[in-house]
Enzyme design. Structure first.
Site, PDB file in Angstrom:
ATOM      1  N   LYS A  45       4.199   5.318  -5.754  1.00 53.20           N
ATOM      2  CA  LYS A  45       4.995   5.472  -6.974  1.00 53.20           C
ATOM      3  C   LYS A  45       6.430   5.843  -6.629  1.00 53.20           C
ATOM      4  O   LYS A  45       7.368   5.352  -7.219  1.00 53.20           O
ATOM      5  CB  LYS A  45       4.353   6.560  -7.847  1.00 53.20           C
ATOM      6  CG  LYS A  45       5.077   6.806  -9.166  1.00 53.20           C
ATOM      7  CD  LYS A  45       4.909   5.644 -10.107  1.00 53.20           C
ATOM      8  CE  LYS A  45       5.603   5.817 -11.425  1.00 53.20           C
ATOM      9  NZ  LYS A  45       5.750   4.530 -12.130  1.00 53.20           N
ATOM     10  N   ASN A  58       6.174  15.442   4.614  1.00 54.50           N
ATOM     11  CA  ASN A  58       6.511  14.242   3.853  1.00 54.50           C
ATOM     12  C   ASN A  58       7.907  13.829   4.292  1.00 54.50           C
ATOM     13  O   ASN A  58       8.813  14.655   4.289  1.00 54.50           O
ATOM     14  CB  ASN A  58       6.482  14.583   2.345  1.00 54.50           C
ATOM     15  CG  ASN A  58       6.998  13.460   1.487  1.00 54.50           C
ATOM     16  OD1 ASN A  58       7.180  12.347   1.952  1.00 54.50           O
ATOM     17  ND2 ASN A  58       7.247  13.749   0.221  1.00 54.50           N
ATOM     18  N   GLY A  59       8.088  12.571   4.685  1.00 54.38           N
ATOM     19  CA  GLY A  59       9.405  12.104   5.116  1.00 54.38           C
ATOM     20  C   GLY A  59       9.291  11.372   6.439  1.00 54.38           C
ATOM     21  O   GLY A  59       8.197  10.983   6.855  1.00 54.38           O
ATOM     22  N   GLU A 108      10.486  -9.426 -14.064  1.00 55.45           N
ATOM     23  CA  GLU A 108       9.690  -8.208 -14.249  1.00 55.45           C
ATOM     24  C   GLU A 108       8.218  -8.553 -14.508  1.00 55.45           C
ATOM     25  O   GLU A 108       7.303  -7.891 -14.001  1.00 55.45           O
ATOM     26  CB  GLU A 108      10.288  -7.366 -15.393  1.00 55.45           C
ATOM     27  CG  GLU A 108       9.503  -6.129 -15.794  1.00 55.45           C
ATOM     28  CD  GLU A 108       9.268  -5.127 -14.660  1.00 55.45           C
ATOM     29  OE1 GLU A 108       9.848  -5.287 -13.576  1.00 55.45           O
ATOM     30  OE2 GLU A 108       8.456  -4.212 -14.859  1.00 55.45           O
ATOM     31  N   CYS A 133       3.941  10.251   0.473  1.00 49.13           N
ATOM     32  CA  CYS A 133       3.142  11.441   0.778  1.00 49.13           C
ATOM     33  C   CYS A 133       3.330  12.537  -0.273  1.00 49.13           C
ATOM     34  O   CYS A 133       4.380  12.621  -0.907  1.00 49.13           O
ATOM     35  CB  CYS A 133       3.556  12.018   2.119  1.00 49.13           C
ATOM     36  SG  CYS A 133       3.551  10.826   3.440  1.00 49.13           S
ATOM     37  N   GLU A 138       1.866  -6.920  -8.575  1.00 50.24           N
ATOM     38  CA  GLU A 138       1.599  -5.606  -7.980  1.00 50.24           C
ATOM     39  C   GLU A 138       0.249  -5.036  -8.384  1.00 50.24           C
ATOM     40  O   GLU A 138      -0.353  -4.294  -7.611  1.00 50.24           O
ATOM     41  CB  GLU A 138       2.736  -4.612  -8.220  1.00 50.24           C
ATOM     42  CG  GLU A 138       2.847  -4.008  -9.588  1.00 50.24           C
ATOM     43  CD  GLU A 138       4.010  -3.021  -9.713  1.00 50.24           C
ATOM     44  OE1 GLU A 138       4.212  -2.202  -8.808  1.00 50.24           O
ATOM     45  OE2 GLU A 138       4.706  -3.063 -10.739  1.00 50.24           O
ATOM     46  N   LYS A 161       5.093  -7.289 -12.260  1.00 52.01           N
ATOM     47  CA  LYS A 161       3.968  -6.533 -12.837  1.00 52.01           C
ATOM     48  C   LYS A 161       2.648  -7.181 -12.469  1.00 52.01           C
ATOM     49  O   LYS A 161       1.723  -6.520 -12.024  1.00 52.01           O
ATOM     50  CB  LYS A 161       4.082  -6.531 -14.354  1.00 52.01           C
ATOM     51  CG  LYS A 161       4.553  -5.431 -15.207  1.00 52.01           C
ATOM     52  CD  LYS A 161       4.631  -4.030 -14.883  1.00 52.01           C
ATOM     53  CE  LYS A 161       5.202  -3.613 -13.584  1.00 52.01           C
ATOM     54  NZ  LYS A 161       6.478  -2.987 -13.546  1.00 52.01           N
ATOM     55  N   HIS A 170      14.743 -27.641  -8.906  1.00 53.99           N
ATOM     56  CA  HIS A 170      15.472 -27.666  -7.639  1.00 53.99           C
ATOM     57  C   HIS A 170      14.571 -27.278  -6.469  1.00 53.99           C
ATOM     58  O   HIS A 170      15.070 -26.880  -5.417  1.00 53.99           O
ATOM     59  CB  HIS A 170      16.707 -26.755  -7.722  1.00 53.99           C
ATOM     60  CG  HIS A 170      17.681 -27.217  -8.762  1.00 53.99           C
ATOM     61  ND1 HIS A 170      18.428 -28.367  -8.613  1.00 53.99           N
ATOM     62  CD2 HIS A 170      17.979 -26.729  -9.982  1.00 53.99           C
ATOM     63  CE1 HIS A 170      19.167 -28.543  -9.706  1.00 53.99           C
ATOM     64  NE2 HIS A 170      18.908 -27.564 -10.552  1.00 53.99           N
ATOM     65  N   TRP A 189       0.909   8.467   3.077  1.00 58.51           N
ATOM     66  CA  TRP A 189       1.177   7.024   2.936  1.00 58.51           C
ATOM     67  C   TRP A 189       1.775   6.616   4.270  1.00 58.51           C
ATOM     68  O   TRP A 189       2.885   7.041   4.616  1.00 58.51           O
ATOM     69  CB  TRP A 189       2.141   6.779   1.783  1.00 58.51           C
ATOM     70  CG  TRP A 189       2.310   5.345   1.417  1.00 58.51           C
ATOM     71  CD1 TRP A 189       1.531   4.610   0.565  1.00 58.51           C
ATOM     72  CD2 TRP A 189       3.343   4.454   1.872  1.00 58.51           C
ATOM     73  NE1 TRP A 189       2.008   3.325   0.477  1.00 58.51           N
ATOM     74  CE2 TRP A 189       3.116   3.201   1.270  1.00 58.51           C
ATOM     75  CE3 TRP A 189       4.428   4.584   2.739  1.00 58.51           C
ATOM     76  CZ2 TRP A 189       3.937   2.095   1.503  1.00 58.51           C
ATOM     77  CZ3 TRP A 189       5.241   3.494   2.971  1.00 58.51           C
ATOM     78  CH2 TRP A 189       4.982   2.261   2.351  1.00 58.51           C
ATOM     79  N   ARG A 229       1.398   9.053  -6.498  1.00 57.70           N
ATOM     80  CA  ARG A 229       2.504   8.730  -5.590  1.00 57.70           C
ATOM     81  C   ARG A 229       2.118   7.645  -4.594  1.00 57.70           C
ATOM     82  O   ARG A 229       2.987   7.046  -3.963  1.00 57.70           O
ATOM     83  CB  ARG A 229       2.937   9.986  -4.819  1.00 57.70           C
ATOM     84  CG  ARG A 229       3.438  11.089  -5.714  1.00 57.70           C
ATOM     85  CD  ARG A 229       3.544  12.396  -4.968  1.00 57.70           C
ATOM     86  NE  ARG A 229       4.621  12.410  -4.017  1.00 57.70           N
ATOM     87  CZ  ARG A 229       5.865  12.776  -4.283  1.00 57.70           C
ATOM     88  NH1 ARG A 229       6.181  13.155  -5.498  1.00 57.70           N
ATOM     89  NH2 ARG A 229       6.784  12.778  -3.366  1.00 57.70           N
TER      90      ARG A 229
HETATM   91  O1  M6R Z   1      11.578   5.319  -8.990  1.00 53.34           O
HETATM   92  P1  M6R Z   1      12.346   4.038  -8.947  1.00 53.34           P
HETATM   93  O2  M6R Z   1      12.641   3.481 -10.285  1.00 53.34           O
HETATM   94  O3  M6R Z   1      13.613   4.162  -8.124  1.00 53.34           O
HETATM   95  O4  M6R Z   1      11.424   3.022  -8.182  1.00 53.34           O
HETATM   96  C1  M6R Z   1      11.856   1.729  -7.879  1.00 53.34           C
HETATM   97  C2  M6R Z   1      10.697   0.825  -7.532  1.00 53.34           C
HETATM   98  O5  M6R Z   1      10.020   1.316  -6.402  1.00 53.34           O
HETATM   99  C3  M6R Z   1       9.712   0.697  -8.690  1.00 53.34           C
HETATM  100  O6  M6R Z   1      10.329   0.236  -9.851  1.00 53.34           O
HETATM  101  C4  M6R Z   1       8.567  -0.288  -8.319  1.00 53.34           C
HETATM  102  O7  M6R Z   1       9.078  -1.576  -8.204  1.00 53.34           O
HETATM  103  C5  M6R Z   1       7.447  -0.204  -9.361  1.00 53.34           C
HETATM  104  N1  M6R Z   1       6.181  -0.056  -8.719  1.00 53.34           N
HETATM  105  C6  M6R Z   1       7.350  -1.409 -10.218  1.00 53.34           C
HETATM  106  O8  M6R Z   1       6.324  -1.315 -11.146  1.00 53.34           O
END
Ligand code: M6R
Length: 598
Positions: free
Chosen positions: A593, A99-100, A475, A2, A482, A479, A498, A73, A27
Site C-alpha cells: 500500500k 523498515n527501509g 486508471e 514493511c 493489480e 485497477k 498505430h 516486504w 501495507r
Molecule cells: O500513496 P501514493 O498515492 O503515493 O501511492 C502511489 C501508488 O503506489 C498507488 O497509487 C498505487 O498505484 C495503487 N496501488 C493503485 O491502486
C-alpha cells in the site's frame, strides 16, 4: 511495505503485537515475525507468509510484557523465514526490526567484518550495534553510533536482553510513531496498528533516537541532545479501519466515495459558502508560471485529470510526471515552477526523492495527501488534505476521486484569485457528483453481470477513451490488473490503430468510455474498428451521448468532472473480476500500500 509494532508495559504483549501486525497488513508483506522478551529470554517466531501462520507458530503460553513485531516486504533477499525480521546479533543479546533500505550495508559489512546468516541489509544493523557495544560497553551509545553510520532510510525498534525495560527506537525517512499509554508505551509504523491501545502519539523526526520505557520516553538527536515534543491526538475512528459488514475494504471504500465528496465540500468551504484555502497556497498558485505534478500509480492518473482542470479553469500550464522518471530525467524547468505532489499515503519514496531534490533547488512544493502528518506533507511548504478517511485496500479508489475533487477546488480557487470568470460552481457540481456516485454504487449487480458477460475467463482486456476518458482508461486498466491479474491496458482510442489493434482477436474484451461530447463520435468509431476485428466491446457512456446500444449509461455530471463518476464502474468491474477469479482483493500479490522504497 514493511510494518513495525512494539509494546512495553504490563499486559501480555503477544496479542497486542499480533493485532498491530494485522492492522499493518494493508501495507503489503510477504513474511512476518515477532520477538517476545520475558526476564532475560528472547523468544523469536518468524514465518514466510501470512500473520495467521505466525499466530499458529507462536507459543501462546509465553508470558511477555515487552516485544517487537514486523511485517516484511522483501527488498534484499527473498521472502523466507530466515530473511524475515526480527534479526538477532550473534550472541542473541540484541534483536531488531527495520523498515527501509540501508544503502551502505555492503560497505559496513566489509568494514566491520560482519558475517550474516540472512541476505538482508537489516542484519548488518543489529550486528553493528553488538560490535559497537563491544567497544563502548554502553547500549545507548552503541545504538546511537550505529545509527550515525547508516546511510539510507530506516525505522528501527530494538530490544536488549540485558535491559528488559527499554525499547530502542530510531527513525530516518521511514515512518514511525510512539504511542503513549498509562503504564505502557507502544511503537508503530502507523497509528492504526495501536489505536486500540491509545490515541495519543508523538512524532519522531528524522535523525532522532527514542528510548521507550513503560512510563517514559526519552527522545534524543544522534549527538545525544534531548528533544521535547508534545503528543497529539490521532483523529482516526476505530470503525474507519474495520470492514464492518463488508467482505472487503475495497468495496467499503468504493461505497464511501459519495461521503468523501461531501467531506471535501465541507472542508473547503466557509460559513458564507465561499471556497476557503490557505492564503499561502493561493499565493503560491498565483505566483507560479508552470505547475509540475509529481506522483505515482493511481495518484499519477489523478494528476492527469488535474492537469486538464488546472489548465482549463485556472489557465496555468501543467506538466504531469511519474516521480521515478522525473528524479533521474528532469525536464528543463520554467522560471517560476510550483511542484504539486499527489500521494494518498504521503510516504511514497519515489515522490519523496523528487521533493528532496526540488527543495534543494529552492522550489516551492505543495503536497495533496490523505495523511496530513506524513513525510511528503511535513517536507513540502503546504498541504491540502484529501479528507477521505483511511484507505486500507491496496487498490486505491476513494483517494483517487478525492484527489480529483481537491484539484478541482484548487483550480477554481486559483481562477477566482486570478479574476477569471467561470461558469462552474465546484460545490454545486461536486454535490451532483456525490449523488451520481450513489446511483452507481447502488447498481453493483449490474457491474457483476457485466463482468460475467465481458471478462469471465479473459487473459487480457483493453480500456479505451479520448481526452478525460483516456485518463480514466489508464486508471481502469491499473485497477483491473493489480487485483485480478488480468493483463490490461488503457489506450487513447485514436492510438489503437498505430499498433495495438494487432492484439485484437475474436472475443478480446474492449471497454470504451464515452463521456466527452467533442470526441463521442471518434471513440465510437474506434469501437467499430475493434468490433470489426472480433472484439467483445462494451461502451459505458454519459447520458445524452447516443446511448441506445450502450452497456451502461452514467448519470449526467459536469463534463469537467466525468472522471469522478466514470471511474466508479471501472472500480466495481475490477472488484468483481478479482472476486470471480478468487483473488485476494484487498491484498494483491507482490503489492504494497505504501511504497517506501525507490
Ligand atoms: O500513496 P501514493 O498515492 O503515493 O501511492 C502511489 C501508488 O503506489 C498507488 O497509487 C498505487 O498505484 C495503487 N496501488 C493503485 O491502486
Amino acid at each position: 511495505m514493511c510494518g513495525i509494532v512494539g509494546y512495553i508495559g504490563q499486559n501480555q504483549a503477544t496479542d497486542i503485537l499480533l493485532y498491530g501486525l494485522e492492522k499493518l497488513e494493508y501495507r503489503g508483506y510477504d513474511s512476518a515475525g515477532i520477538a517476545l522478551m520475558n526476564d532475560e529470554n528472547i523468544h523469536l517466531f518468524k514465518v514466510k507468509g501470512r500473520i495467521e501462520a505466525l499466530r499458529e507458530r507462536i507459543n501462546h503460553r509465553i508470558h511477555a510484557t515487552t516485544g517487537i513485531g514486523h511485517t516484511r516486504w522483501a527488498t534484499h533477499g527473498a521472502p523466507s523465514g530466515v530473511n524475515a525480521h526480527p534479526h538477532q546479533s550473534p550472541s542473541g543479546r540484541y534483536t531488531l526490526v527495520h523498515n527501509g533500505v540501508i544503502e551502505n550495508y555492503q560497505a559496513l559489512k566489509r568494514d566491520y567484518l560482519i558475517e550474516t546468516v540472512s541476505d538482508t541489509d537489516t542484519e548488518i544493523v543489529v550486528q553493528l550495534v553488538e560490535k559497537l557495544n563491544d567497544t563502548y560497553a554502553d547500549t545507548v551509545k552503541a545504538f546511537r553510533e550505529a545509527m550515525r553510520l547508516l546511510k539510507g532510510s530506516y525505522a528501527i525498534a530494538m530490544i536488549d536482553s540485558e535491559d528488559p525495560d527499554t525499547l530502542y527506537v530510531a527513525k530516518n525517512k521511514s515512518p514511525l510513531l510512539i504511542g503513549l499509554g498509562d503504564g505502557f508505551n507502544v511503537v508503530a509504523s502507523d497509528a492504526m496498528a495501536t489505536l486500540q491501545e491509545t490515541d495519543q502519539y508523538v512524532e519522531i523526526a528524522d535523525g532522532e533516537i527514542v528510548l521507550v520505557q513503560r512510563d517514559r520516553i526519552d527522545i534524543q538527536t544522534l549527538d545525544g541532545t534531548p528533544v521535547q515534543r508534545a503528543p497529539y491526538t490521532a483523529e482516526i475512528d476505530l470503525s474507519d479501519i474495520e470492514k464492518g459488514t463488508y467482505s472487503h475494504f475495497m468495496l467499503k471504500e468504493i461505497d464511501e466515495q459519495p461521503i468523501v465528496m461531501r467531506n471535501i465540500m465541507n472542508a473547503y468551504q466557509n460559513d458564507h459558502d465561499e471556497l476557503s484555502l490557505d492564503p499561502a497556497i493561493r499565493s503560491a498558485m498565483t505566483a507560479c508560471d508552470r505547475i509540475y505534478i509529481i506522483a505515482c500509480g493511481t495518484s499519477y492518473h489523478a494528476g492527469l485529470v488535474g492537469k486538464s482542470l488546472l489548465e482549463k479553469l485556472a489557465h496555468i500550464p501543467v506538466e504531469v510526471h511519474v516521480a521515478s522518471e522525473f528524479s533521474y530525467n528532469m525536464p528543463l524547468l520554467s522560471e517560476k515552477p510550483l511542484f504539486i505532489f499527489i500521494s494518498q499515503s504521503g510516504e511514497t519514496a519515489d515522490s519523496r526523492a523528487v521533493l528532496v531534490k526540488v527543495k534543494e533547488m529552492g522550489h516551492h512544493a505543495l503536497t495533496i495527501t490523505n495523511v496530513p502528518g506524513s513525510t511528503l506533507s511535513r517536507e513540502a511548504d503546504h498541504t491540502l488534505h484529501l479528507h477521505a478517511g483511511p484507505e486500507i485496500a491496496v487498490a486505491s479508489t476513494k483517494a483517487y476521486t478525492a484527489q480529483i475533487a481537491v484539484l478541482a477546488i484548487l483550480a477554481v480557487d486559483t481562477a477566482n484569485e486570478k479574476g477569471i470568470e467561470l461558469d462552474f460552481n465546484p460545490m454545486q457540481e461536486l454535490a451532483i457528483v456525490a449523488n451520481a456516485m450513489e446511483v452507481l454504487t447502488d447498481q453493483k449487480p449490474t457491474f457483476e453481470r457485466l463482468v460475467n458477460a465481458y471478462l469471465p475467463t479473459s487473459r487480457n482486456a483493453f480500456f479505451i477513451g479520448r481526452s478525460a476518458d483516456y485518463y480514466v482508461s489508464l486508471e481502469a486498466a491499473l485497477k483491473l490488473k493489480e487485483i485480478s491479474y488480468i493483463q490490461a491496458e488503457g489506450f487513447a482510442g485514436g492510438e489503437l490503430k498505430h499498433g495495438t489493434i494487432a492484439l485484437i482477436e475474436d472475443g478480446t474484451p474492449v471497454i470504451a468510455l464515452a463521456t466527452q461530447k467533442d470526441v463521442n463520435g471518434a471513440i465510437r468509431g474506434n469501437v467499430q474498428e475493434v468490433a470489426a476485428r472480433g472484439a467483445n466491446t462494451m461502451v459505458i457512456s454519459m447520458k445524452g451521448l447516443d446511448e441506445a446500444d450502450d452497456a451502461f449509461v452514467l448519470p449526467e455530471v459536469h463534463e469537467l468532472l466525468t472522471p469522478l463518476v466514470s471511474v466508479v464502474p471501472m472500480q466495481l468491474i475490477a472488484y468483481y473480476a478479482a472476486l470471480y477469479r478468487g483473488c485476494d482483493v484487498d491484498k494483491p500479490r507482490n503489492l504494497a500500500k505504501s511504497v517506501t522504497v525507490e
